[in-house]
Motif scaffolding. Structure first.
Motif, PDB file in Angstrom:
ATOM      1  N   VAL A  33       0.839  -1.204   0.000  1.00 38.39           N
ATOM      2  CA  VAL A  33       0.000   0.000   0.000  1.00 38.39           C
ATOM      3  C   VAL A  33       0.866   1.242   0.000  1.00 38.39           C
ATOM      4  O   VAL A  33       0.656   2.171  -0.794  1.00 38.39           O
ATOM      5  CB  VAL A  33      -0.957  -0.007   1.221  1.00 38.39           C
ATOM      6  N   ARG A  34       1.858   1.286   0.855  1.00 34.02           N
ATOM      7  CA  ARG A  34       2.727   2.465   0.946  1.00 34.02           C
ATOM      8  C   ARG A  34       3.542   2.674  -0.329  1.00 34.02           C
ATOM      9  O   ARG A  34       3.746   3.810  -0.754  1.00 34.02           O
ATOM     10  CB  ARG A  34       3.632   2.352   2.168  1.00 34.02           C
ATOM     11  N   ALA A  35       4.001   1.590  -0.935  1.00 36.58           N
ATOM     12  CA  ALA A  35       4.746   1.720  -2.187  1.00 36.58           C
ATOM     13  C   ALA A  35       3.871   2.321  -3.281  1.00 36.58           C
ATOM     14  O   ALA A  35       4.309   3.197  -4.039  1.00 36.58           O
ATOM     15  CB  ALA A  35       5.284   0.356  -2.622  1.00 36.58           C
ATOM     16  N   LEU A  36       2.628   1.868  -3.354  1.00 35.26           N
ATOM     17  CA  LEU A  36       1.722   2.378  -4.382  1.00 35.26           C
ATOM     18  C   LEU A  36       1.295   3.817  -4.094  1.00 35.26           C
ATOM     19  O   LEU A  36       1.162   4.619  -5.028  1.00 35.26           O
ATOM     20  CB  LEU A  36       0.517   1.452  -4.527  1.00 35.26           C
ATOM     21  N   LEU A  37       1.106   4.170  -2.837  1.00 38.76           N
ATOM     22  CA  LEU A  37       0.816   5.569  -2.492  1.00 38.76           C
ATOM     23  C   LEU A  37       2.001   6.462  -2.841  1.00 38.76           C
ATOM     24  O   LEU A  37       1.822   7.566  -3.367  1.00 38.76           O
ATOM     25  CB  LEU A  37       0.468   5.704  -1.010  1.00 38.76           C
ATOM     26  N   THR A  38       3.201   5.991  -2.577  1.00 42.81           N
ATOM     27  CA  THR A  38       4.403   6.752  -2.911  1.00 42.81           C
ATOM     28  C   THR A  38       4.507   6.976  -4.410  1.00 42.81           C
ATOM     29  O   THR A  38       4.817   8.074  -4.875  1.00 42.81           O
ATOM     30  CB  THR A  38       5.658   6.036  -2.384  1.00 42.81           C
ATOM     31  N   GLU A  39       4.216   5.938  -5.170  1.00 44.30           N
ATOM     32  CA  GLU A  39       4.253   6.065  -6.636  1.00 44.30           C
ATOM     33  C   GLU A  39       3.187   7.049  -7.116  1.00 44.30           C
ATOM     34  O   GLU A  39       3.442   7.853  -8.019  1.00 44.30           O
ATOM     35  CB  GLU A  39       4.050   4.696  -7.292  1.00 44.30           C
ATOM     36  N   LEU A  40       2.003   7.019  -6.525  1.00 43.38           N
ATOM     37  CA  LEU A  40       0.966   7.981  -6.905  1.00 43.38           C
ATOM     38  C   LEU A  40       1.416   9.404  -6.602  1.00 43.38           C
ATOM     39  O   LEU A  40       1.243  10.299  -7.431  1.00 43.38           O
ATOM     40  CB  LEU A  40      -0.351   7.678  -6.192  1.00 43.38           C
ATOM     41  N   SER A  41       2.013   9.626  -5.444  1.00 43.18           N
ATOM     42  CA  SER A  41       2.460  10.982  -5.104  1.00 43.18           C
ATOM     43  C   SER A  41       3.579  11.438  -6.037  1.00 43.18           C
ATOM     44  O   SER A  41       3.711  12.624  -6.322  1.00 43.18           O
ATOM     45  CB  SER A  41       2.891  11.076  -3.639  1.00 43.18           C
ATOM     46  N   ARG A  42       4.378  10.505  -6.537  1.00 44.99           N
ATOM     47  CA  ARG A  42       5.431  10.844  -7.501  1.00 44.99           C
ATOM     48  C   ARG A  42       4.824  11.202  -8.862  1.00 44.99           C
ATOM     49  O   ARG A  42       5.231  12.173  -9.493  1.00 44.99           O
ATOM     50  CB  ARG A  42       6.388   9.662  -7.659  1.00 44.99           C
ATOM     51  N   ARG A  43       3.827  10.453  -9.288  1.00 49.06           N
ATOM     52  CA  ARG A  43       3.198  10.699 -10.592  1.00 49.06           C
ATOM     53  C   ARG A  43       2.269  11.909 -10.589  1.00 49.06           C
ATOM     54  O   ARG A  43       2.066  12.526 -11.632  1.00 49.06           O
ATOM     55  CB  ARG A  43       2.366   9.494 -11.018  1.00 49.06           C
ATOM     56  N   ALA A  44       1.673  12.189  -9.449  1.00 48.70           N
ATOM     57  CA  ALA A  44       0.675  13.264  -9.359  1.00 48.70           C
ATOM     58  C   ALA A  44       1.015  14.197  -8.200  1.00 48.70           C
ATOM     59  O   ALA A  44       0.269  14.284  -7.227  1.00 48.70           O
ATOM     60  CB  ALA A  44      -0.712  12.666  -9.181  1.00 48.70           C
ATOM     61  N   PRO A  45       2.156  14.890  -8.303  1.00 49.91           N
ATOM     62  CA  PRO A  45       2.532  15.762  -7.189  1.00 49.91           C
ATOM     63  C   PRO A  45       1.514  16.886  -7.014  1.00 49.91           C
ATOM     64  O   PRO A  45       0.982  17.407  -7.993  1.00 49.91           O
ATOM     65  CB  PRO A  45       3.897  16.299  -7.592  1.00 49.91           C
ATOM     66  N   GLY A  46       1.245  17.214  -5.791  1.00 46.03           N
ATOM     67  CA  GLY A  46       0.294  18.272  -5.489  1.00 46.03           C
ATOM     68  C   GLY A  46      -0.362  18.013  -4.156  1.00 46.03           C
ATOM     69  O   GLY A  46       0.013  17.090  -3.433  1.00 46.03           O
ATOM     70  N   ARG A  47      -1.365  18.839  -3.840  1.00 48.03           N
ATOM     71  CA  ARG A  47      -2.018  18.720  -2.543  1.00 48.03           C
ATOM     72  C   ARG A  47      -3.525  18.957  -2.623  1.00 48.03           C
ATOM     73  O   ARG A  47      -4.143  19.352  -1.655  1.00 48.03           O
ATOM     74  CB  ARG A  47      -1.381  19.695  -1.561  1.00 48.03           C
ATOM     75  N   SER A  48      -4.119  18.698  -3.784  1.00 50.84           N
ATOM     76  CA  SER A  48      -5.547  18.993  -3.906  1.00 50.84           C
ATOM     77  C   SER A  48      -6.458  17.800  -3.606  1.00 50.84           C
ATOM     78  O   SER A  48      -7.653  17.979  -3.410  1.00 50.84           O
ATOM     79  CB  SER A  48      -5.869  19.558  -5.296  1.00 50.84           C
ATOM     80  N   VAL A  49      -5.904  16.594  -3.574  1.00 49.66           N
ATOM     81  CA  VAL A  49      -6.686  15.393  -3.286  1.00 49.66           C
ATOM     82  C   VAL A  49      -5.988  14.608  -2.187  1.00 49.66           C
ATOM     83  O   VAL A  49      -4.777  14.423  -2.231  1.00 49.66           O
ATOM     84  CB  VAL A  49      -6.840  14.495  -4.539  1.00 49.66           C
ATOM     85  N   GLU A  50      -6.768  14.160  -1.216  1.00 46.46           N
ATOM     86  CA  GLU A  50      -6.213  13.292  -0.181  1.00 46.46           C
ATOM     87  C   GLU A  50      -6.661  11.869  -0.467  1.00 46.46           C
ATOM     88  O   GLU A  50      -7.859  11.613  -0.639  1.00 46.46           O
ATOM     89  CB  GLU A  50      -6.692  13.726   1.204  1.00 46.46           C
ATOM     90  N   VAL A  51      -5.696  10.949  -0.543  1.00 45.39           N
ATOM     91  CA  VAL A  51      -5.979   9.531  -0.756  1.00 45.39           C
ATOM     92  C   VAL A  51      -5.679   8.818   0.553  1.00 45.39           C
ATOM     93  O   VAL A  51      -4.556   8.867   1.046  1.00 45.39           O
ATOM     94  CB  VAL A  51      -5.131   8.951  -1.909  1.00 45.39           C
ATOM     95  N   ARG A  52      -6.704   8.170   1.102  1.00 48.26           N
ATOM     96  CA  ARG A  52      -6.592   7.498   2.402  1.00 48.26           C
ATOM     97  C   ARG A  52      -6.771   5.998   2.234  1.00 48.26           C
ATOM     98  O   ARG A  52      -7.749   5.557   1.627  1.00 48.26           O
ATOM     99  CB  ARG A  52      -7.667   8.001   3.357  1.00 48.26           C
ATOM    100  N   VAL A  53      -5.837   5.248   2.796  1.00 51.07           N
ATOM    101  CA  VAL A  53      -5.925   3.789   2.805  1.00 51.07           C
ATOM    102  C   VAL A  53      -5.649   3.324   4.239  1.00 51.07           C
ATOM    103  O   VAL A  53      -4.548   2.892   4.572  1.00 51.07           O
ATOM    104  CB  VAL A  53      -4.932   3.146   1.812  1.00 51.07           C
ATOM    105  N   PRO A  54      -6.651   3.497   5.115  1.00 52.09           N
ATOM    106  CA  PRO A  54      -6.437   3.126   6.510  1.00 52.09           C
ATOM    107  C   PRO A  54      -6.289   1.605   6.666  1.00 52.09           C
ATOM    108  O   PRO A  54      -6.920   0.861   5.916  1.00 52.09           O
ATOM    109  CB  PRO A  54      -7.687   3.638   7.220  1.00 52.09           C
ATOM    110  N   PRO A  55      -5.468   1.150   7.568  1.00 53.16           N
ATOM    111  CA  PRO A  55      -4.687   1.926   8.534  1.00 53.16           C
ATOM    112  C   PRO A  55      -3.261   2.195   8.082  1.00 53.16           C
ATOM    113  O   PRO A  55      -2.423   2.605   8.887  1.00 53.16           O
ATOM    114  CB  PRO A  55      -4.671   0.980   9.748  1.00 53.16           C
ATOM    115  N   PHE A  56      -2.963   1.998   6.801  1.00 58.31           N
ATOM    116  CA  PHE A  56      -1.575   1.999   6.368  1.00 58.31           C
ATOM    117  C   PHE A  56      -1.032   3.300   5.807  1.00 58.31           C
ATOM    118  O   PHE A  56       0.173   3.476   5.744  1.00 58.31           O
ATOM    119  CB  PHE A  56      -1.347   0.889   5.339  1.00 58.31           C
TER     120      PHE A  56
END
Length: 119
Positions: A33-56
């Motif tokens: 989960v964290r690897a995929l979130l990191t990749e998303l933040s790399r591909r889509a840098p910014g702060r307009s959308v929060e992506v939550r995958v609790p609890p990770f």
């Protein structure tokens, strides 16, 4: 913390477990989960959308207006297994929304242009 290489392996290991019909190891699922979130933040840098995958994990991504206080106006939230499947293209965004496995609120939450991701 696992190395990036190990986190990429965790995506493959978690998907393999799901393919075999077994629950992925909790730490493997967390790293995937964290690897995929990191990749998303790399591909889509910014702060307009929060992506939550609790609890990770949770990230802010996607270019656009920045959120600073209170409840974010653009939120995507799902469970770890659904995130793994959606982020890797094994489950369609629209299917996950329709089934209630993924919730997206706000006008900027369609992140399908950044999917699928690789870990």
């Amino acid at each position: 913390m696992s190395s990036p290489h190990n986190k990429s392996e965790s995506v493959a290991e978690a998907l393999d477990a799901l393919d075999r019909g077994v629950e992925p190891d909790r730490m493997v699922l967390r790293d995937a989960v964290r690897a995929l979130l990191t990749e998303l933040s790399r591909r889509a840098p910014g702060r307009s959308v929060e992506v939550r995958v609790p609890p990770f994990g949770a990230i802010q991504c996607v270019p656009g207006p920045r959120h600073t206080r209170g409840t974010p106006p653009n939120v995507v939230e799902t469970d770890p297994k659904t995130w793994l499947l959606v982020a890797t293209g094994r489950l369609g965004w629209d299917d996950a929304l329709r089934d209630g496995r993924l919730r997206a609120s706000g006008i900027r939450t369609d992140i399908t242009e950044y999917l699928p991701l690789s870990g």
